[in-house]
Scaffold this active site. Structure first.
Site, short mmCIF file in Angstrom:
data_model
loop_
_atom_site.label_atom_id
_atom_site.label_comp_id
_atom_site.label_asym_id
_atom_site.label_seq_id
_atom_site.Cartn_x
_atom_site.Cartn_y
_atom_site.Cartn_z
N ASP A 123 0.86 -1.19 0.00
CA ASP A 123 0.00 0.00 0.00
C ASP A 123 0.89 1.23 0.00
OD1 ASP A 123 -2.46 -1.36 0.07
OD2 ASP A 123 -2.35 -1.59 2.23
N ASP A 142 -6.84 -1.54 -4.64
CA ASP A 142 -7.87 -1.24 -3.64
C ASP A 142 -8.86 -0.21 -4.16
OD1 ASP A 142 -6.50 -2.92 -1.86
OD2 ASP A 142 -5.45 -1.25 -0.90
#
Length: 167
Positions: A123, A142
């Site tokens: 991330d 995401d």
């Protein structure tokens, strides 16, 4: 021989675009961003922030001991397979169904690649929802999953309302 209607499987090209974009950005992150150090893009609004997630959304099950990696891989393949089957049954012109499905498939596969290659998801996008309060870091995959899920919900509700009016 009966003529078959064109299905929405060509929308999987969008899934491929999401996967490539996701993996290219993650390669950039691994090559250039330091771990766990926010790098402001727009001060107080948006940072690059390299971190890792062994769980799912909001680090769900991240401390489960390792079995969750396989659980999320199987879950992502099952959901992607189901959505792919539904794309096969969806008319090609039905973009309100096909677009969100393709986004979810691309995002799910992008994160599966991370889990299989690295054992976790990379991330790197961090935004603030309030001054001094940042949203958990996320990635391109995401974002595609969330956008697809919102599209499924919104277009599903709108289609449901249209059917109620016709009845």
């Amino acid at each position: 021989m009966p003529r078959t209607k064109p299905n929405a499987l060509p929308w999987l090209a969008l899934s491929l675009v999401v996967i490539v974009l996701d993996q290219v950005t993650k390669s950039w992150v691994l090559a250039t961003l330091p771990e766990y150090q926010p790098i402001p893009v727009i001060e107080g609004v948006w940072n690059w922030y390299r971190t890792y997630n062994t769980g799912a959304a909001f680090s769900f099950l991240s401390g489960a001991g390792g079995w969750q990696k396989y659980f999320f891989v199987v879950l992502a393949f099952a959901i992607s397979g189901l959505l792919g089957f539904w794309l096969f049954r969806t008319p090609r012109r039905d973009w309100k169904t096909a677009l969100p499905f393709a986004l979810v498939i691309g995002g799910a596969v992008g994160n599966v690649i991370d889990r299989l290659l690295h054992g976790h998801v990379i991330d790197f996008i961090q935004v603030y929802y309030w001054p001094g309060k940042e949203w958990p870091a996320f990635n391109v995959a995401d974002a595609a999953i969330v956008a697809g899920a919102i599209g499924i919900a919104v277009f599903g509700l709108l289609q449901g309302q249209g059917h109620q009016r016709k009845a």
